[in-house]
Design an enzyme around this catalytic site. Structure first.
Site, PDB file in Angstrom:
ATOM      1  N   LYS A 189      16.319 -71.005  55.858  1.00  0.00           N
ATOM      2  CA  LYS A 189      17.268 -69.896  55.867  1.00  0.00           C
ATOM      3  C   LYS A 189      18.545 -70.388  56.537  1.00  0.00           C
ATOM      4  O   LYS A 189      18.545 -70.763  57.706  1.00  0.00           O
ATOM      5  CB  LYS A 189      16.662 -68.715  56.650  1.00  0.00           C
ATOM      6  CG  LYS A 189      17.573 -67.560  56.935  1.00  0.00           C
ATOM      7  CD  LYS A 189      18.124 -66.899  55.702  1.00  0.00           C
ATOM      8  CE  LYS A 189      17.036 -66.446  54.743  1.00  0.00           C
ATOM      9  NZ  LYS A 189      17.543 -65.826  53.521  1.00  0.00           N
ATOM     10  N   HIS A 316      10.664 -63.892  46.175  1.00  0.00           N
ATOM     11  CA  HIS A 316      11.358 -63.599  47.437  1.00  0.00           C
ATOM     12  C   HIS A 316      10.425 -62.909  48.425  1.00  0.00           C
ATOM     13  O   HIS A 316       9.461 -62.263  48.032  1.00  0.00           O
ATOM     14  CB  HIS A 316      12.525 -62.654  47.090  1.00  0.00           C
ATOM     15  CG  HIS A 316      13.163 -61.995  48.259  1.00  0.00           C
ATOM     16  ND1 HIS A 316      12.936 -60.674  48.609  1.00  0.00           N
ATOM     17  CD2 HIS A 316      14.055 -62.464  49.160  1.00  0.00           C
ATOM     18  CE1 HIS A 316      13.665 -60.366  49.664  1.00  0.00           C
ATOM     19  NE2 HIS A 316      14.353 -61.434  50.024  1.00  0.00           N
TER      20      HIS A 316
HETATM   21  O1  GKR Z   1      14.365 -62.358  56.983  1.00  0.00           O
HETATM   22  O2  GKR Z   1      16.386 -62.758  57.675  1.00  0.00           O
HETATM   23  C1  GKR Z   1      15.537 -62.656  56.784  1.00  0.00           C
HETATM   24  C2  GKR Z   1      15.945 -62.999  55.375  1.00  0.00           C
HETATM   25  O3  GKR Z   1      17.292 -63.352  55.366  1.00  0.00           O
HETATM   26  C3  GKR Z   1      15.692 -61.850  54.440  1.00  0.00           C
HETATM   27  O4  GKR Z   1      16.298 -60.671  54.919  1.00  0.00           O
HETATM   28  C4  GKR Z   1      16.168 -62.145  53.037  1.00  0.00           C
HETATM   29  O5  GKR Z   1      16.076 -60.984  52.255  1.00  0.00           O
HETATM   30  O6  GKR Z   1      14.399 -63.783  52.958  1.00  0.00           O
HETATM   31  C5  GKR Z   1      15.362 -63.151  52.278  1.00  0.00           C
HETATM   32  C6  GKR Z   1      16.147 -64.052  51.365  1.00  0.00           C
HETATM   33  O7  GKR Z   1      15.565 -64.924  50.767  1.00  0.00           O
HETATM   34  O8  GKR Z   1      17.349 -63.854  51.182  1.00  0.00           O
HETATM   35 MG    MG Z   2      17.247 -65.410  49.547  1.00  0.00          MG
END
Ligand code: GKR
Ligand code: MG
Length: 418
Positions: A189, A316
């Site tokens: 991420k 996702h």
């Molecule tokens: O858990 O912070 C998180 C992710 O950024 C999530 O909110 C996203 O929706 O995991 C997700 C993604 O692949 O964008």
């Molecule tokens: Mg994503």
């Protein structure tokens, strides 16, 4: 088999300080557990988001389902739609695409729909995967989902994962997650540090894990110019680049010059977005997610559309527990063209699951549950404990930016940031 009653339970469970492009995860994740009961004495489970607007919509739809046949998915969706009265929700659950009336119905319908599959599976004594067309894989591969993170929430003791704020920290976290669960794909991420630093972290991962497919997801934190630059720098290193830039237009601009396939769970998040997205050549891989694509049957429709247009399919996740993971696994096992390892946040939160037996990855994959229905059982004491956590946690709406601002008052939400 008719629905006699639906029980909706909001829950909360602890979460580490995971960083993303809009801030940092709060100490609690909110989710909602749905139990659909029938006149046959069978109960089905569903799990969905817990933000207050969504929870209220789920609560408004639940009583409207009484009396419906569990096989009547069209009827159930129509009742949900009527109960919502044509309102589009505004809670984004980390997504950015346009939220429409239809996609709001899909998000509210989803946990009820999953529960009906659980019930039908139990009635037939067959796992849900069999009802969805049969398993094309006995175990579903998941990716190690890495996050930049602090050692602990400010003011609290460091958590078991420690800090990951640079390439070394990211590699250490990858070793921990792959060591514990055997994951064979890795997703980072991003959108947290300047792009050069995130590129360096990916290069460090490539060196440490020469054979693992890698992905980077900055959640649209980059301008198309930056997205293109990173795509060229990581050509041959990533299997796909996820949501480098905002909206279909931004993604199309990057895709036009990118040597890497682009994936999304942000600009193409509802059936209405598919035609413009395909026409613009914006994405090469759609991340499906039954929580917002309207359940398992509609996620299979999504898979068919992707197959038709030669678009790849991955999966996702958002923070979730085992009911969601079981549903994701049955769906992925029954979807032949879902040929990337799926995302999951489960390792970050599994200690707080509401199942009697939390699910376990084997060599980075989740064996498809073989019991009837979803093949998982709700632990009432754990559910009650998480429901109590919900009541006392003081949060009703996920707000990564607001929480970040309590720690760094000058923090601004910007998209794109770089
Ligand atoms: O858990 O912070 C998180 C992710 O950024 C999530 O909110 C996203 O929706 O995991 C997700 C993604 O692949 O964008
Ligand atoms: Mg994503």
């Amino acid at each position: 088999m008719r629905i006699t009653d639906v029980v909706v339970t909001p829950i909360a469970f602890p979460d580490p300080p995971l960083l993303n492009s809009v801030g940092v995860h709060e100490p609690w994740v909110l989710r909602t557990v749905v139990e659909v009961r029938t006149d046959a004495g069978l109960t089905g489970l569903g799990e969905t988001y817990g933000d207050i607007g969504h929870l209220n919509r789920v609560r408004a739809a639940a009583p409207a389902l009484t009396g419906l046949d569990v096989h009547d998915l069209n009827g159930i969706r129509a009742r949900v739609s009527t109960a919502l009265g044509g309102q589009a929700g505004s809670d984004r659950h980390g997504l950015t695409g346009q939220l429409t009336v239809e996609s709001t119905v899909d998000r509210v319908f989803s946990p009820f729909e999953v529960a009906t599959w659980d019930i039908r599976g139990k009635a037939l004594d067959r796992p849900v995967v069999d009802l969805l067309g049969g398993a094309v894989r006995d175990a579903v591969p998941y990716s190690a989902y890495l996050f930049y993170k602090w050692a602990g929430h400010p003011g609290a003791e460091p958590d078991e994962w420690g800090a990951a704020l640079d390439a070394d920290g990211v590699v250490a976290q990858a070793r921990e997650l792959t060591g514990r669960h055997g994951f064979r794909s890795i997703k980072l991420k991003g959108g947290v540090l300047p792009p050069d630093e995130e590129v360096a972290a990916i290069r460090a991962l490539r060196e440490a894990f020469p054979d693992h497919p890698l992905r980077l997801d900055p959640n649209a934190a980059w301008s198309p110019t930056t997205g293109l630059k990173v795509a060229h720098e990581l050509d041959g290193v990533l299997e796909y680049l996820e949501d480098p830039s905002p909206e279909i237009e931004g993604m199309a601009e990057v895709a036009a010059g990118s040597p890497l396939p682009l994936a999304t769970n942000m600009c193409t998040i509802a059936f209405e977005h598919l035609a413009p997205s395909v026409a613009a050549g914006a994405v090469q891989v759609v991340l499906s997610d039954h929580h917002y694509w309207g359940g398992l049957a509609r996620s299979k429709e999504l898979a068919a559309i992707c197959r038709t247009f030669g678009v790849g399919l991955s999966m996702h996740s958002n923070s979730h527990l085992g009911i969601s993971l079981a549903a994701m696994t049955h769906l992925a096992a029954a979807t032949p063209n879902l040929d990337y390892a799926c995302d999951t946040h489960y390792p970050w939160n599994s200690a707080w699951d509401v199942l009697t037996e939390p699910l376990s990855f084997v060599d980075g994959a989740l064996p498809v549950p073989t019991g009837p229905g979803l093949g998982v059982e709700l632990d009432r004491d754990k559910l009650a404990a998480r429901a109590e956590d919900y009541r006392r946690c003081g949060i009703v709406q996920r707000d990564d930016t607001g929480y970040m601002r309590t720690i760094d008052p000058g923090y601004e939400r910007r998209r794109p940031r770089w």
